[in-house]
Motif scaffolding. Sequence first.
Motif, PDB file in Angstrom:
ATOM      1  N   VAL A 118       0.874  -1.319   0.002  1.00 23.58           N
ATOM      2  CA  VAL A 118       0.011   0.208  -0.028  1.00 23.58           C
ATOM      3  C   VAL A 118       0.757   1.163   0.174  1.00 23.58           C
ATOM      4  CG1 VAL A 118      -1.668   1.293   1.320  1.00 23.58           C
ATOM      5  CG2 VAL A 118      -2.159  -1.040   1.125  1.00 23.58           C
ATOM      6  N   ASP A 119       1.826   1.388   0.865  1.00 23.59           N
ATOM      7  CA  ASP A 119       2.635   2.345   0.966  1.00 23.59           C
ATOM      8  C   ASP A 119       3.485   2.571  -0.231  1.00 23.59           C
ATOM      9  OD1 ASP A 119       1.854   3.466   3.361  1.00 23.59           O
ATOM     10  OD2 ASP A 119       3.618   2.406   4.466  1.00 23.59           O
ATOM     11  N   ALA A 120       3.897   1.644  -0.951  1.00 20.78           N
ATOM     12  CA  ALA A 120       4.549   1.675  -2.337  1.00 20.78           C
ATOM     13  C   ALA A 120       3.683   2.302  -3.412  1.00 20.78           C
ATOM     14  CB  ALA A 120       5.139   0.273  -2.872  1.00 20.78           C
ATOM     15  N   LEU A 121       2.409   1.848  -3.327  1.00 19.71           N
ATOM     16  CA  LEU A 121       1.589   2.465  -4.285  1.00 19.71           C
ATOM     17  C   LEU A 121       1.338   3.896  -4.089  1.00 19.71           C
ATOM     18  CD1 LEU A 121      -0.725  -0.647  -4.065  1.00 19.71           C
ATOM     19  CD2 LEU A 121       0.385   0.193  -6.280  1.00 19.71           C
ATOM     20  N   LYS A 122       0.997   4.146  -3.064  1.00 20.60           N
ATOM     21  CA  LYS A 122       0.906   5.601  -2.665  1.00 20.60           C
ATOM     22  C   LYS A 122       2.218   6.297  -2.863  1.00 20.60           C
ATOM     23  CE  LYS A 122      -2.364   5.059   1.147  1.00 20.60           C
ATOM     24  NZ  LYS A 122      -2.379   5.135   2.551  1.00 20.60           N
ATOM     25  N   GLY A 123       3.263   6.074  -2.673  1.00 23.20           N
ATOM     26  CA  GLY A 123       4.662   6.678  -3.128  1.00 23.20           C
ATOM     27  C   GLY A 123       4.571   6.558  -4.795  1.00 23.20           C
ATOM     28  N   LEU A 124       4.205   5.740  -5.324  1.00 28.66           N
ATOM     29  CA  LEU A 124       4.379   5.728  -6.804  1.00 28.66           C
ATOM     30  C   LEU A 124       3.216   6.880  -7.327  1.00 28.66           C
ATOM     31  CD1 LEU A 124       4.368   1.969  -7.614  1.00 28.66           C
ATOM     32  CD2 LEU A 124       6.033   3.676  -8.515  1.00 28.66           C
ATOM     33  N   ARG A 125       2.306   7.235  -6.778  1.00 31.10           N
ATOM     34  CA  ARG A 125       1.304   8.085  -7.326  1.00 31.10           C
ATOM     35  C   ARG A 125       2.252   9.594  -7.209  1.00 31.10           C
ATOM     36  NH1 ARG A 125      -2.920   5.538  -4.253  1.00 31.10           N
ATOM     37  NH2 ARG A 125      -2.769   7.079  -2.469  1.00 31.10           N
ATOM     38  N   GLY A 126       3.070   9.870  -6.441  1.00 36.46           N
ATOM     39  CA  GLY A 126       3.795  10.952  -6.214  1.00 36.46           C
ATOM     40  C   GLY A 126       5.020  11.021  -7.060  1.00 36.46           C
ATOM     41  N   LEU A 127       5.292   9.820  -7.597  1.00 36.04           N
ATOM     42  CA  LEU A 127       6.558   9.726  -8.700  1.00 36.04           C
ATOM     43  C   LEU A 127       6.134   9.637  -9.973  1.00 36.04           C
ATOM     44  CD1 LEU A 127       8.516   6.884  -6.763  1.00 36.04           C
ATOM     45  CD2 LEU A 127       9.067   9.340  -6.873  1.00 36.04           C
ATOM     46  N   TYR A 128       4.911   9.604 -10.202  1.00 34.24           N
ATOM     47  CA  TYR A 128       4.267   9.434 -11.852  1.00 34.24           C
ATOM     48  C   TYR A 128       5.197   8.609 -12.459  1.00 34.24           C
ATOM     49  CZ  TYR A 128       2.243  10.411 -16.051  1.00 34.24           C
ATOM     50  OH  TYR A 128       1.836  10.525 -17.186  1.00 34.24           O
ATOM     51  N   ALA A 129       4.936   7.329 -12.234  1.00 33.35           N
ATOM     52  CA  ALA A 129       5.986   6.613 -12.853  1.00 33.35           C
ATOM     53  C   ALA A 129       5.151   5.679 -13.684  1.00 33.35           C
ATOM     54  CB  ALA A 129       6.673   5.663 -11.861  1.00 33.35           C
ATOM     55  N   PRO A 130       4.783   5.939 -15.090  1.00 33.32           N
ATOM     56  CA  PRO A 130       4.062   4.962 -15.946  1.00 33.32           C
ATOM     57  C   PRO A 130       5.043   3.474 -16.063  1.00 33.32           C
ATOM     58  CG  PRO A 130       3.992   7.139 -16.860  1.00 33.32           C
ATOM     59  CD  PRO A 130       4.906   7.384 -15.479  1.00 33.32           C
ATOM     60  N   PRO A 131       6.086   3.650 -16.050  1.00 34.48           N
ATOM     61  CA  PRO A 131       6.793   2.342 -16.316  1.00 34.48           C
ATOM     62  C   PRO A 131       6.471   1.377 -15.212  1.00 34.48           C
ATOM     63  CG  PRO A 131       8.181   4.002 -16.671  1.00 34.48           C
ATOM     64  CD  PRO A 131       7.169   4.531 -16.208  1.00 34.48           C
ATOM     65  N   SER A 132       5.868   1.595 -14.157  1.00 27.89           N
ATOM     66  CA  SER A 132       5.519   0.724 -13.028  1.00 27.89           C
ATOM     67  C   SER A 132       4.007   0.078 -13.295  1.00 27.89           C
ATOM     68  CB  SER A 132       5.211   1.406 -11.652  1.00 27.89           C
ATOM     69  OG  SER A 132       4.470   2.346 -11.607  1.00 27.89           O
ATOM     70  N   ILE A 133       3.280   0.461 -14.300  1.00 25.24           N
ATOM     71  CA  ILE A 133       2.016  -0.095 -14.649  1.00 25.24           C
ATOM     72  C   ILE A 133       1.956  -1.581 -14.616  1.00 25.24           C
ATOM     73  CG2 ILE A 133       0.275  -0.028 -16.302  1.00 25.24           C
ATOM     74  CD1 ILE A 133       0.826   2.850 -16.721  1.00 25.24           C
ATOM     75  N   PRO A 134       2.914  -2.267 -15.436  1.00 26.41           N
ATOM     76  CA  PRO A 134       2.927  -3.690 -15.365  1.00 26.41           C
ATOM     77  C   PRO A 134       3.016  -4.090 -14.193  1.00 26.41           C
ATOM     78  CG  PRO A 134       4.299  -2.717 -17.218  1.00 26.41           C
ATOM     79  CD  PRO A 134       4.100  -1.288 -16.333  1.00 26.41           C
ATOM     80  N   ALA A 135       3.825  -3.602 -13.148  1.00 27.51           N
ATOM     81  CA  ALA A 135       3.753  -4.150 -11.748  1.00 27.51           C
ATOM     82  C   ALA A 135       2.500  -3.820 -10.936  1.00 27.51           C
ATOM     83  CB  ALA A 135       5.014  -3.757 -11.125  1.00 27.51           C
ATOM     84  N   ILE A 136       1.828  -2.809 -11.078  1.00 23.75           N
ATOM     85  CA  ILE A 136       0.578  -2.680 -10.541  1.00 23.75           C
ATOM     86  C   ILE A 136      -0.806  -3.413 -10.839  1.00 23.75           C
ATOM     87  CG2 ILE A 136      -1.042  -0.642 -10.179  1.00 23.75           C
ATOM     88  CD1 ILE A 136       1.411   1.251 -10.369  1.00 23.75           C
ATOM     89  N   LEU A 137      -0.697  -3.528 -12.177  1.00 29.42           N
ATOM     90  CA  LEU A 137      -1.823  -4.449 -12.683  1.00 29.42           C
ATOM     91  C   LEU A 137      -2.257  -5.658 -12.141  1.00 29.42           C
ATOM     92  CD1 LEU A 137      -1.622  -3.570 -16.739  1.00 29.42           C
ATOM     93  CD2 LEU A 137      -3.305  -2.810 -14.889  1.00 29.42           C
ATOM     94  N   PRO A 138      -1.199  -6.529 -11.608  1.00 30.25           N
ATOM     95  CA  PRO A 138      -1.521  -7.844 -10.895  1.00 30.25           C
ATOM     96  C   PRO A 138      -2.144  -7.724  -9.510  1.00 30.25           C
ATOM     97  CG  PRO A 138       0.419  -8.053 -11.876  1.00 30.25           C
ATOM     98  CD  PRO A 138       0.073  -6.675 -12.230  1.00 30.25           C
ATOM     99  N   LEU A 139      -2.028  -6.509  -8.909  1.00 32.98           N
ATOM    100  CA  LEU A 139      -2.343  -6.132  -7.662  1.00 32.98           C
ATOM    101  C   LEU A 139      -3.944  -5.967  -7.634  1.00 32.98           C
ATOM    102  CD1 LEU A 139       0.439  -3.621  -6.382  1.00 32.98           C
ATOM    103  CD2 LEU A 139       0.027  -6.239  -6.080  1.00 32.98           C
ATOM    104  N   LEU A 140      -4.542  -5.743  -8.822  1.00 30.06           N
ATOM    105  CA  LEU A 140      -6.123  -5.627  -8.926  1.00 30.06           C
ATOM    106  C   LEU A 140      -6.573  -6.940  -8.464  1.00 30.06           C
ATOM    107  CD1 LEU A 140      -6.172  -3.517 -12.387  1.00 30.06           C
ATOM    108  CD2 LEU A 140      -6.326  -2.620  -9.840  1.00 30.06           C
TER     109      LEU A 140
END
Length: 193
Positions: A118-140
Amino acid sequence: MSIGRRSAILVLPLAVLVAGSRPARADELSDAREKAVLATLAPPNPETSVLQGLVTIEEQFPDSQTAAARVLPLLKDSRAKVRRKAVRVLGVLQPKLEPRELADVTKLLASSDGPEVVDALKGLRGLYAPPSIPAILPLLRHPDEHVKREACRTLAIVADRSVVPSLEPLLKDPVGDVRTDAEGAIAQLRRKP
């Protein structure tokens, strides 16, 4: 020699001394304070010192140009609380990360500790990091509803409308808050160009 003249002779060197040493400017004091806080992040400081240093950076130095370099190594710290706070602080600092640095952030998404993810996801929002999308999608599809909700929120910020089909199954999630966050993310993504 009169008293007045003797006083003037004693005052003159004092005035020269004072004029030669100007008081520290506010920005110099702030820089010194920031350096002192950054020093608390260095190993082998105890967890409480490091965490307090991270909180101070987050609250008092969110525009720091130097703090990110000292915070990034903490993503690999052995202490979960330190990693969690470090990624959140990076989200506040919003540095432009190199791909290997972003990889250190996205590694936290694979943690078995839900709050760390959860904290990593919140941090990524501030970093605006589109390359992280493939790592986020499985979390759905993560079993923890909080992780799913934060994944929706993060995708709403870092992704584009191409991820909407991945979010749509969550509109039927048994947890109402997950459905609400998925709906909000989809609406936000559809407004993007």
